[in-house]
Design an enzyme around this catalytic site. Structure first.
Site, PDB file in Angstrom:
ATOM      1  N   HIS A   1       0.869  -1.172   0.000  1.00 32.44           N
ATOM      2  CA  HIS A   1       0.000   0.000   0.000  1.00 32.44           C
ATOM      3  C   HIS A   1       0.910   1.228   0.000  1.00 32.44           C
ATOM      4  CE1 HIS A   1      -3.048   2.900   1.083  1.00 32.44           C
ATOM      5  NE2 HIS A   1      -3.975   1.969   0.947  1.00 32.44           N
TER       6      HIS A   1
ATOM      7  N   THR B   1      -5.807   5.603   4.482  1.00 33.55           N
ATOM      8  CA  THR B   1      -6.682   5.077   3.424  1.00 33.55           C
ATOM      9  C   THR B   1      -6.621   5.882   2.128  1.00 33.55           C
ATOM     10  OG1 THR B   1      -8.993   4.836   2.782  1.00 33.55           O
ATOM     11  CG2 THR B   1      -8.563   6.294   4.583  1.00 33.55           C
TER      12      THR B   1
ATOM     13  N   ARG C   1      -2.233   0.946  -6.735  1.00 32.74           N
ATOM     14  CA  ARG C   1      -1.333   0.945  -5.588  1.00 32.74           C
ATOM     15  C   ARG C   1       0.104   0.615  -5.958  1.00 32.74           C
ATOM     16  NH1 ARG C   1      -5.399  -2.218  -1.424  1.00 32.74           N
ATOM     17  NH2 ARG C   1      -6.663  -0.385  -0.961  1.00 32.74           N
TER      18      ARG C   1
ATOM     19  N   HIS D   1       1.140  -4.947   2.465  1.00 34.24           N
ATOM     20  CA  HIS D   1      -0.296  -4.859   2.707  1.00 34.24           C
ATOM     21  C   HIS D   1      -1.066  -6.152   2.466  1.00 34.24           C
ATOM     22  CE1 HIS D   1      -4.062  -2.897   3.247  1.00 34.24           C
ATOM     23  NE2 HIS D   1      -4.430  -3.000   2.002  1.00 34.24           N
TER      24      HIS D   1
ATOM     25  N   GLU E   1      -7.384 -14.016   3.164  1.00 32.35           N
ATOM     26  CA  GLU E   1      -6.095 -13.660   2.557  1.00 32.35           C
ATOM     27  C   GLU E   1      -5.157 -14.859   2.427  1.00 32.35           C
ATOM     28  OE1 GLU E   1      -4.080 -10.379   4.393  1.00 32.35           O
ATOM     29  OE2 GLU E   1      -2.392 -10.492   3.026  1.00 32.35           O
TER      30      GLU E   1
ATOM     31  N   ARG F   1      -4.204  -7.329  -6.665  1.00 35.26           N
ATOM     32  CA  ARG F   1      -5.576  -7.116  -6.197  1.00 35.26           C
ATOM     33  C   ARG F   1      -5.947  -5.633  -6.292  1.00 35.26           C
ATOM     34  NH1 ARG F   1      -7.952  -5.589  -1.239  1.00 35.26           N
ATOM     35  NH2 ARG F   1      -5.890  -5.160  -0.421  1.00 35.26           N
TER      36      ARG F   1
ATOM     37  N   SER G   1     -10.543  -7.402  -1.511  1.00 35.00           N
ATOM     38  CA  SER G   1     -10.353  -8.518  -0.573  1.00 35.00           C
ATOM     39  C   SER G   1     -11.710  -8.935  -0.014  1.00 35.00           C
ATOM     40  CB  SER G   1      -9.398  -8.143   0.548  1.00 35.00           C
ATOM     41  OG  SER G   1      -9.853  -6.997   1.219  1.00 35.00           O
ATOM     42  N   LEU G   2     -12.707  -8.029  -0.141  1.00 41.86           N
ATOM     43  CA  LEU G   2     -14.069  -8.400   0.271  1.00 41.86           C
ATOM     44  C   LEU G   2     -14.556  -9.622  -0.498  1.00 41.86           C
ATOM     45  CD1 LEU G   2     -15.844  -4.942   0.587  1.00 41.86           C
ATOM     46  CD2 LEU G   2     -15.357  -6.556   2.409  1.00 41.86           C
TER      47      LEU G   2
END
Lengths: 347, 237
Positions: A7, A19, A51, A121, A152, A163, A168-169
């Site tokens: 990240h 964030t 990212r 991250h 994960e 990703r 990741s949801l």
């Protein structure tokens, strides 16, 4: 395992996540000269670029001596300037971030820029599973009955090599739910199985060895491992650096064989727990470094300075690692590109 | 700077009673108390037991008494405690919950009280094709209680639990009930009343405000408790 997402904006020196919403609301990354440097790296998307691209851009700035200290070291940092957002937006949209800044940095993001640096991250790789969370045995060999992975730690292969934020949801709420349902169905009909006698000896022997080890406590091993992986198998890698990292990790794994739990207690022994976790970290670092060394190309979360181009002819495939004794063994699996074909990434 | 951590130790396998041990450390003044604890565990005494996870005030694992006050070790900066070179910091486990070991307490009583208020959305009506919508104002009504991280600081600080009524379900349980009682999408208030509307429920609270004072998330806990009391009263009418 070679695909690891960094990240771009963790609080410098701490890694606490700032964030993307800060940049979404208008926050801008700046170097020591006050330049909004993302304009150079991603002219269209700038501070909202993916990212990996922003992490690499920050690292390039640090290496050019444009970090805030300007010493070209990997732990130098840049600034995330959210002072244009105004007090109301900061308090209403990013209150947690404002609090982190006030508690840990003693700065007010309304009036002062936030020191940031990329931070490890998310692992794109993981235990290979099917869409019901069942762990795959290997190419065309089906699944292990009763063994599931989700989140994960798992790799259902939806993220590819990189990703996207919030995705990741998918691992959690979609595949976690599917795995849970499948487990409930499986467990309702499965018998308990029959463990051969002495099945517990592997774990008992390991714990007994850790409690009677002659070497040092594991804490120093963990710190060296973290530093080595960040510096040499981090955002931008070279074969030479990775080889050096593998040498260090091999040494650390040797040291671990002598490592000792100081806490002899049997209740709530977090010392033992952390030492067992350290063994897993060492194994994962070892596999990650080996996989990164083999992949002689740059793709998604894996960037090789000595192989900067994507090489679909050789490397449009998954690395599957198996760790027993010595170096991990690798096999490869084709990537399903029937829904999305790889394209050049232009931002 | 040089600093001494004076930590309450208790090993149920060896000790009849807790005792204090001192550890001398060299730490930058901007360190978290948690940094000091991790340093002790890594380099001085691996047997020191405490809970930690995210290390930045989101998971709620490392609440403890720091210089007598409930705080998160990861959110407490040495300098903010007024620590200077040569000073000492006293660290103890939370009050009101049985000590398991060193700084770890048995959280079962706290979490069973939490579970008793059914802290989840209760609504059997069909949700429609997409989602149960909520206006911005409706969302704001539950904004404060959603910040709770279940660290149990308020439970430890509550004078009612400690001095009068150990069976009081405690501030966090009521707060997390309020999280759903005031949620426009929820229909479960009646299901929560058996836990809330009784002497050990909301009515045990005496407005001492210690919960609000120690909350590391800055939640107005006492206010939510009082809103819940009023809601229950209005339902009786």
């Amino acid at each position: 395992m070679e695909f690891y997402q960094f990240h771009p904006t963790g609080i410098a020196g701490m890694g606490i996540l700032i964030t993307e919403a800060v940049r979404g609301e208008g926050g801008i990354l700046k170097n020591r000269r006050g330049e909004a440097f993302m304009e150079e790296y991603a002219p269209k998307l700038r501070d909202l670029a993916p990212r990996d691209l922003i992490s690499k851009a920050i690292l390039s700035e640090l290496k050019r001596g444009n970090g805030m200290r300007g010493d070209r070291q990997i732990d130098d940092y840049v600034l995330l300037d959210a002072t244009g957002l105004g007090k109301q937006v900061v308090e209403e949209k990013i209150p947690d971030i404002a609090e982190f800044c006030r508690v840990y940095l003693k700065i007010d993001p309304v009036t002062q820029p936030i020191p940031v640096q990329p931070t490890a991250h998310y692992g794109m790789g993981g235990v290979p599973t099917d869409h019901n969370g069942r762990v795959l045995r290997g190419e065309g060999k089906g699944t292990y009955a009763g063994l599931y992975a989700a989140g994960e730690c798992a790799c259902v292969s939806v993220h590819g090599a990189n990703r996207l934020g919030t995705n990741s949801l998918v691992d959690l709420v979609v595949f976690g739910r599917r795995a849970g349902r499948h487990i409930a169905e499986y467990a309702a009909n499965a018998d308990l199985g029959h463990l051969p006698s002495g099945s517990d000896s592997y774990a008992r022997d390991k714990i007994a060895r850790l409690k009677t080890g002659k070497g040092a406590h594991g804490g120093a091993i963990r710190e060296t491992l973290q530093k080595t992986m960040m510096e040499k198998v981090g955002i931008i890698r070279t074969g030479e650096e990775i080889r050096a990292a593998i040498g260090t990790v091999e040494d650390l794994r040797d040291q671990y064989r002598e490592a000792r739990v100081q806490d002899g207690n049997s209740a709530f022994n977090t010392d033992l727990l952390e030492l067992l976790e350290l063994e897993n970290l060492l194994d994962l670092a070892f596999v990650t470094a080996h996989a990164a060394l083999r992949r002689e190309e740059s793709r998604g979360g894996h960037t090789r300075d000595d192989f900067p181009e994507r090489d679909d002819a050789r490397w449009l495939r998954h690395s599957l690692a198996k760790l027993t004794e010595g170096a991990p063994e690798f096999s490869y699996k084709d990537v399903d590109t029937s829904l999305f074909a790889p394209k050049p990434r232009v931002y | 700077m040089r600093i001494t951590f004076t930590i309450q130790r208790f090993d149920p396998e060896k000790d009849a009673a807790p005792h204090f041990e001192g550890y001398e450390l060299e730490l930058p003044p901007e360190s978290r108390v948690l940094d000091g604890l991790v340093h002790i565990k890594t380099y001085l005494d691996g047997s020191l037991a405490f809970r930690k996870s995210c290390a930045h005030g989101i998971c709620g694992s490392d609440a403890m008494l720091i210089d007598g006050e409930e705080r998160l070790a990861c959110k407490t900066i040495l300098r903010d405690l007024g620590a200077a070179d040569g000073s000492s910091i006293r660290i103890e486990p939370l009050k009101g919950l049985p000590v398991q070991r060193d700084l770890m307490v048995d959280q079962e009583r706290f979490f069973s009280a939490y579970r008793s208020v059914r802290p989840y959305l209760i609504n059997d009506e069909p949700a429609g094709p997409r989602e149960r919508k909520q206006s911005q104002a409706e969302r704001e009504a539950i904004d404060d209680p959603t910040k709770c991280i279940l660290c149990a600081s308020c439970y430890s600080a509550c004078p009612v639990i400690r001095e009068k009524n150990p069976a009081f379900i405690g501030p966090a349980a009521v707060l997390n009930a309020a999280r759903f009682v005031f949620d426009s999408r929820d229909r479960g208030t009646a299901d929560r009343l058996p836990s809330l509307d009784r002497p050990d429920g909301v009515w045990a609270c005496e407005n001492k405000f210690r919960c609000t004072q120690v909350c590391p998330r800055g939640i107005k806990v006492t206010k939510s408790i009082n809103l819940t009391k009023r809601k229950i009263e209005s339902l009786r009418k």
